[in-house]
Scaffold this motif. Structure first.
Motif, PDB file in Angstrom:
ATOM      1  N   SER A 154     -31.748  -1.012   1.928  1.00  0.00           N
ATOM      2  CA  SER A 154     -32.024  -1.060   0.625  1.00  0.00           C
ATOM      3  C   SER A 154     -31.465  -0.114  -0.017  1.00  0.00           C
ATOM      4  O   SER A 154     -30.987   1.214   0.389  1.00  0.00           O
ATOM      5  CB  SER A 154     -33.746  -0.966   0.535  1.00  0.00           C
ATOM      6  N   ILE A 155     -31.077  -0.436  -1.218  1.00  0.00           N
ATOM      7  CA  ILE A 155     -30.297   0.773  -2.280  1.00  0.00           C
ATOM      8  C   ILE A 155     -30.892   1.862  -2.487  1.00  0.00           C
ATOM      9  O   ILE A 155     -30.363   3.182  -2.173  1.00  0.00           O
ATOM     10  CB  ILE A 155     -29.559  -0.231  -3.470  1.00  0.00           C
ATOM     11  N   GLY A 156     -32.089   1.915  -2.526  1.00  0.00           N
ATOM     12  CA  GLY A 156     -33.125   3.027  -2.992  1.00  0.00           C
ATOM     13  C   GLY A 156     -33.246   4.002  -1.752  1.00  0.00           C
ATOM     14  O   GLY A 156     -33.060   5.098  -1.928  1.00  0.00           O
ATOM     15  N   LYS A 157     -33.325   3.315  -0.653  1.00  0.00           N
ATOM     16  CA  LYS A 157     -33.335   4.139   0.574  1.00  0.00           C
ATOM     17  C   LYS A 157     -32.067   4.719   0.857  1.00  0.00           C
ATOM     18  O   LYS A 157     -32.103   6.107   1.390  1.00  0.00           O
ATOM     19  CB  LYS A 157     -33.759   3.444   1.921  1.00  0.00           C
ATOM     20  N   MET A 158     -31.171   4.224   0.846  1.00  0.00           N
ATOM     21  CA  MET A 158     -29.749   4.806   0.669  1.00  0.00           C
ATOM     22  C   MET A 158     -29.668   5.938  -0.026  1.00  0.00           C
ATOM     23  O   MET A 158     -29.108   7.111   0.367  1.00  0.00           O
ATOM     24  CB  MET A 158     -28.761   3.826   0.634  1.00  0.00           C
ATOM     25  N   VAL A 159     -29.663   5.811  -1.177  1.00  0.00           N
ATOM     26  CA  VAL A 159     -29.597   6.720  -2.261  1.00  0.00           C
ATOM     27  C   VAL A 159     -30.477   8.306  -1.810  1.00  0.00           C
ATOM     28  O   VAL A 159     -30.007   9.253  -1.930  1.00  0.00           O
ATOM     29  CB  VAL A 159     -29.792   6.397  -3.795  1.00  0.00           C
ATOM     30  N   ARG A 160     -31.850   7.731  -1.495  1.00  0.00           N
ATOM     31  CA  ARG A 160     -32.846   8.856  -1.263  1.00  0.00           C
ATOM     32  C   ARG A 160     -32.470   9.516  -0.045  1.00  0.00           C
ATOM     33  O   ARG A 160     -32.500  10.596  -0.126  1.00  0.00           O
ATOM     34  CB  ARG A 160     -34.011   8.143  -0.838  1.00  0.00           C
ATOM     35  N   ALA A 161     -31.911   9.050   0.943  1.00  0.00           N
ATOM     36  CA  ALA A 161     -31.424   9.362   2.209  1.00  0.00           C
ATOM     37  C   ALA A 161     -30.418  10.485   1.937  1.00  0.00           C
ATOM     38  O   ALA A 161     -30.286  11.544   2.535  1.00  0.00           O
ATOM     39  CB  ALA A 161     -30.865   8.516   3.265  1.00  0.00           C
ATOM     40  N   SER A 162     -29.350  10.188   1.069  1.00  0.00           N
ATOM     41  CA  SER A 162     -28.280  11.172   0.875  1.00  0.00           C
ATOM     42  C   SER A 162     -28.656  12.177  -0.024  1.00  0.00           C
ATOM     43  O   SER A 162     -27.944  13.271   0.087  1.00  0.00           O
ATOM     44  CB  SER A 162     -27.185  10.251   0.310  1.00  0.00           C
ATOM     45  N   SER A 163     -29.648  12.004  -0.690  1.00  0.00           N
ATOM     46  CA  SER A 163     -30.093  12.995  -1.687  1.00  0.00           C
ATOM     47  C   SER A 163     -31.143  13.979  -1.251  1.00  0.00           C
ATOM     48  O   SER A 163     -31.811  14.788  -2.245  1.00  0.00           O
ATOM     49  CB  SER A 163     -30.450  12.303  -3.086  1.00  0.00           C
ATOM     50  N   SER A 164     -31.724  13.843  -0.109  1.00  0.00           N
ATOM     51  CA  SER A 164     -32.960  14.628   0.196  1.00  0.00           C
ATOM     52  C   SER A 164     -32.392  15.917   0.488  1.00  0.00           C
ATOM     53  O   SER A 164     -32.354  16.638   1.603  1.00  0.00           O
ATOM     54  CB  SER A 164     -33.510  13.957   1.386  1.00  0.00           C
TER      55      SER A 164
END
Length: 283
Positions: A154-164
């Motif tokens: 999912s797009i949200g999961k991808m961005v969250r993963a990179s931004s943690s």
């Protein structure tokens, strides 16, 4: 000739990337492939989904404060509280980022990264394996054997993963992985943008702030982050065709009061280079 853009992480300063994109757009310079790490992934993802640079800027202004919910002084207090805990996670879960990006994706008719047309690459790091992962909608033929590629998320999961960002956000758990800020291993994904077929790549990074006897703790922290990010990115930067260095005048990691200034810094820096250095030479 395909032109790629690789955007670095940098906390709130990442909004400067929208200024860069706006300046390129105003000068009819078309980006074909995009990649970004951490806050760079936030901008890159919105752009790849079809959001205009100025609208990305407006979205950041609207949502950044709610995501960060902290400025320099409370942020440092939060760090102290985290390290007093026996079970260290982060000040925030990062779920707000995931929900926001899933909603923004749905507005454009997307749910999964595989549905986005523009080639995009987003680095993250699995803390359990100490290994780099690349989220992308197109796994290249010439993959790096030391990197895992994921094209179904999912797009949200991808961005969250990179931004943690460690200590600020808890790791993003996906299956057996605990993903954290991609800047730990690839702060400016030039090489992965090239693997997507870019003939030329513009890398965008932030100038390291100067430290003196008047510098505060956040100045020192940002200096440390910049040194680490630039060192990690040396190989990638060497393979880029042009590097935009953006000076943001002592903007803190989560300094939401300076969003407008950062957008303008990115725009002005790009315009200055377009005027004095012929961008057409790299196209």
């Amino acid at each position: 000739m395909k032109l790629g853009l690789a955007l670095s992480g940098g906390g709130i300063r990442g909004i400067a990337h929208a200024g860069v994109l706006k300046a390129l757009e105003d000068n009819n310079i078309k980006i074909d492939i995009i990649g970004g790490t951490s806050s760079g992934s936030m901008i890159a993802t919105l752009y790849a989904m079809g959001y205009s640079p100025y609208y990305i800027y407006l979205l950041f202004k609207k949502y950044a404060i709610n995501i960060a919910k902290t400025n320099t002084f409370p942020f440092l207090l939060g760090i102290d509280k985290i390290f007093r805990k026996t079970n260290i996670t982060g000040m925030k879960s990062g779920e707000d980022i995931e929900i926001l990006y899933d909603n923004l994706a749905k507005r454009r008719g997307f749910n999964n990264i595989s549905e986005i047309d523009m080639p995009i690459v987003v680095p993250s790091v699995d803390l359990i394996q100490g290994k780099e992962y690349i989220f992308t909608n197109q796994i290249p033929n010439n993959t790096n054997p030391s990197i895992e590629y994921i094209d179904n998320i999912s797009i949200g999961k991808m961005v969250r993963a990179s931004s943690s960002f460690p200590a600020v956000f808890s790791p993003c758990n996906i299956q057996n992985c605990a993903f954290a800020d991609g800047g730990a291993l690839d702060n400016i994904p030039v090489e992965e943008v090239k693997r997507q077929g870019a003939d030329k790549v513009i890398a965008v990074k932030f100038n390291s702030e100067k430290i003196n006897n008047k510098s505060n703790m956040m100045d020192i922290a940002m200096k440390t982050i910049d040194i680490m990010g630039n060192k990690i990115s040396e190989n990638g930067l060497a393979k880029s065709d042009y590097v935009l260095n953006i000076y943001t005048d002592k903007v803190g990691l989560l300094d939401t009061n300076k969003l407008d200034k950062c957008f303008q810094y990115g725009y002005d820096c790009t315009i200055a280079k377009i005027e004095h250095l012929n961008f057409n030479e790299i196209l």
